[in-house]
Design an enzyme around this catalytic site. Sequence first.
Site, PDB file in Angstrom:
ATOM      1  CG  HIS A  23      -2.058  -0.986   1.094  1.00 12.22           C
ATOM      2  ND1 HIS A  23      -2.741  -1.462   2.183  1.00 12.22           N
ATOM      3  CD2 HIS A  23      -2.614  -1.614   0.019  1.00 12.22           C
ATOM      4  CE1 HIS A  23      -3.653  -2.327   1.793  1.00 12.22           C
ATOM      5  NE2 HIS A  23      -3.597  -2.437   0.475  1.00 12.22           N
ATOM      6  CG  HIS A  79      -9.722  -6.721  -4.378  1.00 10.34           C
ATOM      7  ND1 HIS A  79     -10.316  -5.488  -4.433  1.00 10.34           N
ATOM      8  CD2 HIS A  79      -8.675  -6.589  -3.518  1.00 10.34           C
ATOM      9  CE1 HIS A  79      -9.657  -4.640  -3.650  1.00 10.34           C
ATOM     10  NE2 HIS A  79      -8.648  -5.291  -3.093  1.00 10.34           N
ATOM     11  CD  GLU A  81      -5.624  -3.050  -2.842  1.00 11.73           C
ATOM     12  OE1 GLU A  81      -4.958  -2.233  -2.184  1.00 11.73           O
ATOM     13  OE2 GLU A  81      -6.315  -3.943  -2.308  1.00 11.73           O
ATOM     14  CG  ASP A  83      -2.724  -6.337  -4.255  1.00 14.35           C
ATOM     15  OD1 ASP A  83      -3.546  -5.463  -4.542  1.00 14.35           O
ATOM     16  OD2 ASP A  83      -2.860  -7.082  -3.269  1.00 14.35           O
ATOM     17  CG  HIS A 145      -8.999  -4.387   2.046  1.00 16.87           C
ATOM     18  ND1 HIS A 145      -8.265  -3.218   2.065  1.00 16.87           N
ATOM     19  CD2 HIS A 145      -8.452  -5.157   1.086  1.00 16.87           C
ATOM     20  CE1 HIS A 145      -7.295  -3.289   1.165  1.00 16.87           C
ATOM     21  NE2 HIS A 145      -7.378  -4.452   0.563  1.00 16.87           N
ATOM     22  CG  ASP A 164      -6.996  -8.472  -0.260  1.00 12.05           C
ATOM     23  OD1 ASP A 164      -5.870  -8.949  -0.469  1.00 12.05           O
ATOM     24  OD2 ASP A 164      -7.396  -7.438  -0.822  1.00 12.05           O
ATOM     25  CE1 TYR A 192      -2.931  -9.161   3.642  1.00 13.31           C
ATOM     26  CE2 TYR A 192      -5.122  -9.610   4.500  1.00 13.31           C
ATOM     27  CZ  TYR A 192      -4.287  -9.331   3.442  1.00 13.31           C
ATOM     28  OH  TYR A 192      -4.803  -9.198   2.177  1.00 13.31           O
ATOM     29  CG  HIS A 225      -1.728 -10.999  -0.523  1.00 14.40           C
ATOM     30  ND1 HIS A 225      -0.932 -10.668  -1.606  1.00 14.40           N
ATOM     31  CD2 HIS A 225      -2.723 -10.076  -0.495  1.00 14.40           C
ATOM     32  CE1 HIS A 225      -1.429  -9.576  -2.190  1.00 14.40           C
ATOM     33  NE2 HIS A 225      -2.510  -9.221  -1.547  1.00 14.40           N
TER      34      HIS A 225
END
Length: 399
Positions: A23, A79, A81, A83, A145, A164, A192, A225
């Site tokens: 992030h 998701h 995002e 990554d 999230h 996530d 996390y 992850h």
Amino acid sequence: MSFKVSEHVTWVGKIDWELRTFHGEELSTHRGSSYNSYLIKDEKTALVDTVWGPFAKEFVGNLKKETDLSKIDFIIANHGETDHSGALPELLKEIPGTPVYCTANAVKSLKGHYHEDWNFQIVKTGDKLSLGAADLVFVEAPMLHWPDSMFCYLSGDNILFSNDAFGQHYATEHMFNDLVDQDELYGEAVKYYANILTPFSKLVEKKINEVVSFNLPVSMICPSHGIIWRKDPLQIVNKYMQWAQDYQENQITIVYDTMWNGTRMMAEEIARGIKSGDSQVTVKLFNSARSDRSDIITEIFKSKAILMGSPTINKGLLSSIGGIKEEIKGLSFKNKRAAAFGSYGWSGESVKLLSAALSEAGFMVLNEGIKEFWFPDSEARENCFKFGETFARGLQEGP
């Protein structure tokens, strides 16, 4: 690198051994991370998530070794995002028009990131995608999230692809939970949760209860992850339920910054007083200018109470304490007590400012705090000791 997760599922992601922040520079990742992507082969072939953009070409090259790209029938974007979605542009150059299954909010975030109008197929909770013998079942998971987040569940193999949720930033060559150091694993898992999911704890609890109500058998949980949960996979779900319920241990964390060691000395005397007042409590001290912020946040998450200290500078606070103050405000911790302290030489506003900030962040501030003039003498040190002792005993007495 790739490996078999089950008869029909192959991991085709990327282990990032060098990653040290996430992030941007906000979250520390001392043990690296992984970007987990999963290839499902049935009568139809589906790809669940991709990897971070810097590894896009490597990812697509490795994916070609696992399958003819033209045989990928569906892409699942749990998701948006980057990554998770960063290799989508590179992949869709190779197989344009391949449908991308995602939530309505994910369409917005993916278009916002990549400015492409791909073949989006919007799904909602309960929707199914047939792969042949097995189905993918979609479950929206907003704010776990991001607003666009979702899970998907593979019938037959009974695998939950949780994105996530239930993950860790943890690079390891042993990608299953039963093969890694358990202290490392749970240390990274709680870090996390504390730093990313704490603000959404009520939603975490609600979503877990919803998924449990579906009565789906779960043989594995495959997050985006870290490791895959294959041995007693619901252990991490049970941990999330504990962490989501205003979690605390018998711990008090003291966070401070100092200019000429006056506030440090106060922190150490307060810690001694706490141990005098409660010999069973764990006390941890962190100089916020010299300690990792994400590690401090993790310890605050685990604590039943915190004390925060800063000397007064220019009628305000030292910058490292200001940064921690903003982080805890955003994380919305619940059911935690607090107090403030600090030394001063001129105007002495820091303790009042910290007390107000702690209250605004949702902590129950137990007293007006303690401040001492210049470098603490023996009387001031005794005051700090008694302050810590009284604070600890007050916690034992309850609200």
